[in-house]
Design an enzyme around this catalytic site. Structure first.
Site, PDB file in Angstrom:
ATOM      1  N   SER A  26      36.169  50.543  44.198  1.00  0.00           N
ATOM      2  CA  SER A  26      35.017  50.691  43.316  1.00  0.00           C
ATOM      3  C   SER A  26      33.729  50.574  44.119  1.00  0.00           C
ATOM      4  O   SER A  26      33.704  49.987  45.207  1.00  0.00           O
ATOM      5  CB  SER A  26      35.036  49.610  42.232  1.00  0.00           C
ATOM      6  OG  SER A  26      34.740  48.339  42.798  1.00  0.00           O
ATOM      7  N   LYS A  97      36.452  35.383  40.987  1.00  0.00           N
ATOM      8  CA  LYS A  97      36.888  35.212  39.608  1.00  0.00           C
ATOM      9  C   LYS A  97      38.145  36.025  39.292  1.00  0.00           C
ATOM     10  O   LYS A  97      38.780  35.798  38.261  1.00  0.00           O
ATOM     11  CB  LYS A  97      35.769  35.546  38.617  1.00  0.00           C
ATOM     12  CG  LYS A  97      35.319  36.988  38.593  1.00  0.00           C
ATOM     13  CD  LYS A  97      34.200  37.154  37.575  1.00  0.00           C
ATOM     14  CE  LYS A  97      33.735  38.595  37.481  1.00  0.00           C
ATOM     15  NZ  LYS A  97      32.668  38.772  36.465  1.00  0.00           N
ATOM     16  N   ASP A  98      38.515  36.969  40.184  1.00  0.00           N
ATOM     17  CA  ASP A  98      39.737  37.749  39.996  1.00  0.00           C
ATOM     18  C   ASP A  98      40.955  37.100  40.653  1.00  0.00           C
ATOM     19  O   ASP A  98      42.083  37.564  40.456  1.00  0.00           O
ATOM     20  CB  ASP A  98      39.577  39.152  40.607  1.00  0.00           C
ATOM     21  CG  ASP A  98      38.535  39.989  39.893  1.00  0.00           C
ATOM     22  OD1 ASP A  98      38.307  39.755  38.692  1.00  0.00           O
ATOM     23  OD2 ASP A  98      37.949  40.879  40.538  1.00  0.00           O
ATOM     24  N   ALA A 142      34.845  44.008  27.701  1.00  0.00           N
ATOM     25  CA  ALA A 142      36.283  43.875  27.913  1.00  0.00           C
ATOM     26  C   ALA A 142      36.667  42.438  28.193  1.00  0.00           C
ATOM     27  O   ALA A 142      37.850  42.117  28.308  1.00  0.00           O
ATOM     28  CB  ALA A 142      36.714  44.755  29.090  1.00  0.00           C
ATOM     29  N   SER A 143      35.666  41.549  28.315  1.00  0.00           N
ATOM     30  CA  SER A 143      35.898  40.145  28.625  1.00  0.00           C
ATOM     31  C   SER A 143      36.080  39.337  27.347  1.00  0.00           C
ATOM     32  O   SER A 143      35.190  39.302  26.487  1.00  0.00           O
ATOM     33  CB  SER A 143      34.714  39.588  29.426  1.00  0.00           C
ATOM     34  OG  SER A 143      34.724  38.179  29.425  1.00  0.00           O
ATOM     35  N   LEU A 144      37.222  38.677  27.235  1.00  0.00           N
ATOM     36  CA  LEU A 144      37.459  37.846  26.056  1.00  0.00           C
ATOM     37  C   LEU A 144      36.522  36.639  26.048  1.00  0.00           C
ATOM     38  O   LEU A 144      36.122  36.171  24.969  1.00  0.00           O
ATOM     39  CB  LEU A 144      38.916  37.403  26.027  1.00  0.00           C
ATOM     40  CG  LEU A 144      39.934  38.551  26.019  1.00  0.00           C
ATOM     41  CD1 LEU A 144      41.356  38.007  25.943  1.00  0.00           C
ATOM     42  CD2 LEU A 144      39.675  39.504  24.867  1.00  0.00           C
ATOM     43  N   ARG A 145      36.180  36.127  27.217  1.00  0.00           N
ATOM     44  CA  ARG A 145      35.217  35.022  27.286  1.00  0.00           C
ATOM     45  C   ARG A 145      33.868  35.457  26.730  1.00  0.00           C
ATOM     46  O   ARG A 145      33.265  34.755  25.890  1.00  0.00           O
ATOM     47  CB  ARG A 145      35.065  34.553  28.742  1.00  0.00           C
ATOM     48  CG  ARG A 145      33.898  33.583  28.955  1.00  0.00           C
ATOM     49  CD  ARG A 145      33.669  33.291  30.424  1.00  0.00           C
ATOM     50  NE  ARG A 145      33.408  34.488  31.199  1.00  0.00           N
ATOM     51  CZ  ARG A 145      32.211  35.069  31.311  1.00  0.00           C
ATOM     52  NH1 ARG A 145      31.170  34.567  30.660  1.00  0.00           N
ATOM     53  NH2 ARG A 145      32.040  36.152  32.055  1.00  0.00           N
ATOM     54  N   ARG A 146      33.382  36.621  27.188  1.00  0.00           N
ATOM     55  CA  ARG A 146      32.085  37.095  26.711  1.00  0.00           C
ATOM     56  C   ARG A 146      32.132  37.410  25.215  1.00  0.00           C
ATOM     57  O   ARG A 146      31.147  37.214  24.503  1.00  0.00           O
ATOM     58  CB  ARG A 146      31.652  38.323  27.499  1.00  0.00           C
ATOM     59  CG  ARG A 146      31.236  38.011  28.940  1.00  0.00           C
ATOM     60  CD  ARG A 146      31.075  39.255  29.756  1.00  0.00           C
ATOM     61  NE  ARG A 146      30.543  38.975  31.096  1.00  0.00           N
ATOM     62  CZ  ARG A 146      30.774  39.720  32.157  1.00  0.00           C
ATOM     63  NH1 ARG A 146      31.536  40.809  32.052  1.00  0.00           N
ATOM     64  NH2 ARG A 146      30.264  39.402  33.335  1.00  0.00           N
ATOM     65  N   ARG A 163      34.870  49.070  28.579  1.00  0.00           N
ATOM     66  CA  ARG A 163      35.058  49.013  30.023  1.00  0.00           C
ATOM     67  C   ARG A 163      34.310  50.170  30.678  1.00  0.00           C
ATOM     68  O   ARG A 163      33.763  51.026  30.012  1.00  0.00           O
ATOM     69  CB  ARG A 163      36.548  49.084  30.384  1.00  0.00           C
ATOM     70  CG  ARG A 163      37.363  47.873  29.986  1.00  0.00           C
ATOM     71  CD  ARG A 163      38.787  47.989  30.523  1.00  0.00           C
ATOM     72  NE  ARG A 163      38.811  47.879  31.974  1.00  0.00           N
ATOM     73  CZ  ARG A 163      39.793  48.345  32.740  1.00  0.00           C
ATOM     74  NH1 ARG A 163      40.803  48.999  32.202  1.00  0.00           N
ATOM     75  NH2 ARG A 163      39.749  48.186  34.039  1.00  0.00           N
ATOM     76  N   GLY A 164      34.336  50.161  32.013  1.00  0.00           N
ATOM     77  CA  GLY A 164      33.721  51.256  32.751  1.00  0.00           C
ATOM     78  C   GLY A 164      32.648  50.786  33.703  1.00  0.00           C
ATOM     79  O   GLY A 164      32.218  49.632  33.681  1.00  0.00           O
ATOM     80  N   ARG A 169      28.912  52.686  31.095  1.00  0.00           N
ATOM     81  CA  ARG A 169      28.544  51.840  29.950  1.00  0.00           C
ATOM     82  C   ARG A 169      27.194  52.245  29.371  1.00  0.00           C
ATOM     83  O   ARG A 169      27.002  52.234  28.149  1.00  0.00           O
ATOM     84  CB  ARG A 169      28.531  50.364  30.381  1.00  0.00           C
ATOM     85  CG  ARG A 169      29.910  49.872  30.766  1.00  0.00           C
ATOM     86  CD  ARG A 169      29.938  48.380  30.919  1.00  0.00           C
ATOM     87  NE  ARG A 169      31.171  47.939  31.546  1.00  0.00           N
ATOM     88  CZ  ARG A 169      31.689  46.735  31.405  1.00  0.00           C
ATOM     89  NH1 ARG A 169      31.089  45.842  30.645  1.00  0.00           N
ATOM     90  NH2 ARG A 169      32.811  46.397  32.014  1.00  0.00           N
ATOM     91  N   CYS A 257      43.968  34.868  31.329  1.00  0.00           N
ATOM     92  CA  CYS A 257      43.077  35.860  30.733  1.00  0.00           C
ATOM     93  C   CYS A 257      43.097  35.773  29.211  1.00  0.00           C
ATOM     94  O   CYS A 257      42.321  36.439  28.538  1.00  0.00           O
ATOM     95  CB  CYS A 257      43.475  37.262  31.184  1.00  0.00           C
ATOM     96  SG  CYS A 257      45.130  37.750  30.650  1.00  0.00           S
TER      97      CYS A 257
END
Length: 331
Positions: A26, A97-98, A142-146, A163-164, A169, A257
């Site tokens: 990326s 964080k990954d 796409a973040s469950l935390r956010r 996502r993207g 986005r 996750c």
């Protein structure tokens, strides 16, 4: 691997050695990898160069908007670590964080470069904060935390999977798919993509993911001492301290996750303050804990004390939540 030339094909300085560096493909991952390569060359005085090799990970190959059912932590790191362990790579550059809290046997993180801006970025053309959105507005992430944190701030908002890349986005926002989305300030800063639609949110108002803004440089334990030392030269004590405490917290909470966990280690004149929270999927419940630790500034990282801080904060949150943390169901 010492006989390989740098990626740009330039002549190798006499006596130099080339390390093979792996990264995702990326734009952000490549920017981070080339920064690491440049720093290794500069700090070693040209004794070590890097040949940057790109890999496609399982996380990159997903077509679904949700990551929850796709293997959890390690989605963006497994292929790189496997290539490092089998000798195809000398080192791999990850976003911390990954990285799973438990590394594969034979792997070790030898450097945490200086942390970039750890704040969250609220991306919106019409408002600078979720509180300024109209009732019922749609926010994509796409973040469950956010997602949980957004709903904790504004339960009336609608959150959809999103996502993207940054440009993708923005295109989705322009199409009206959502009014706003979230990204990390660290990535936007590294890419030079700050603009009037990027609104940083104070850490005190929205805690980030544990490790956000920190790079992790992983190597095989078998890498020779001279090469490890060249990589270790990129290590930053403040980043290492944050990584130690925040990852100890995750390990204590057994964070996955499926659980909305946020954490950040604040430091000021040798006092470390770890704040963390776990939220229910709808954001209607939040367990938050903050504890402090005094250490002499600019000294070697006291890993044991910082890990104990993370374990203490994580244990307090787990106890407050009744022992079982709320998780998102399959979607």
């Amino acid at each position: 691997m010492a006989d390989m030339l740098p990626e740009n094909g330039s002549t190798r300085p006499p006596g130099s050695r080339t390390l093979t560096l792996g990264t995702r493909g990326s734009p952000l991952a490549l920017a981070q990898a080339h920064w690491v390569a440049d720093e290794i060359k500069a700090r070693s005085g040209g004794a070590f160069l890097c040949d940057v090799q790109t890999f496609s990970t399982k996380g990159d190959q997903l077509t679904t908007e949700r990551l929850i059912n796709s293997g959890g932590k390690g989605l963006f790191t497994r292929e790189l670590d496997a290539a490092t362990l089998d000798g195809r790579l000398d080192l791999a550059v990850h976003s911390l964080k990954d990285v799973p809290t438990l590394l594969d046997p034979g792997m070790e993180i030898v450097a945490y470069p200086p942390r970039e801006d750890a704040r969250e970025a609220f991306i919106c053309r019409s408002a600078d904060h979720p509180n300024a959105l109209p009732a019922g507005a749609v926010v994509g992430t796409a973040s469950l935390r956010r997602e949980a944190q957004t709903l904790a701030m504004r339960p009336d908002l609608s959150v959809i999977p999103f996502r993207g890349s940054v440009n993708t986005r923005l295109e989705k926002l322009d199409r009206g798919d959502a009014a706003a989305t979230w990204l990390a300030m660290a990535g936007l800063t590294r890419l030079g993509m700050l603009s009037e639609v990027v609104h940083p949110i104070a850490l005190e108002d929205m805690l980030p993911a544990a490790g956000q803004g920190i790079l992790a440089i992983a190597v095989p334990s078998t890498l020779d001492a001279e090469a490890k030392s060249a990589v270790r030269a990129l290590n930053d004590l403040a980043s290492e301290a944050a990584a130690t405490a925040e990852r100890a917290l995750l390990a204590t909470l057994d964070g996955s996750c499926r659980t909305a966990i946020a954490a950040h280690l604040f430091e000021s004149d040798g006092q470390y303050r770890l704040s963390a929270e776990v939220l229910s999927p709808k954001g209607d419940q939040c367990w938050r804990q903050t504890e402090s630790l005094d250490l002499a500034p600019d000294t070697p990282v006291d890993a044991a004390a910082l890990a104990a801080l993370g374990e203490s904060v994580g244990g307090a949150i787990r106890d407050a939540a009744g022992g079982d943390l709320p998780t998102f169901e399959d979607t």
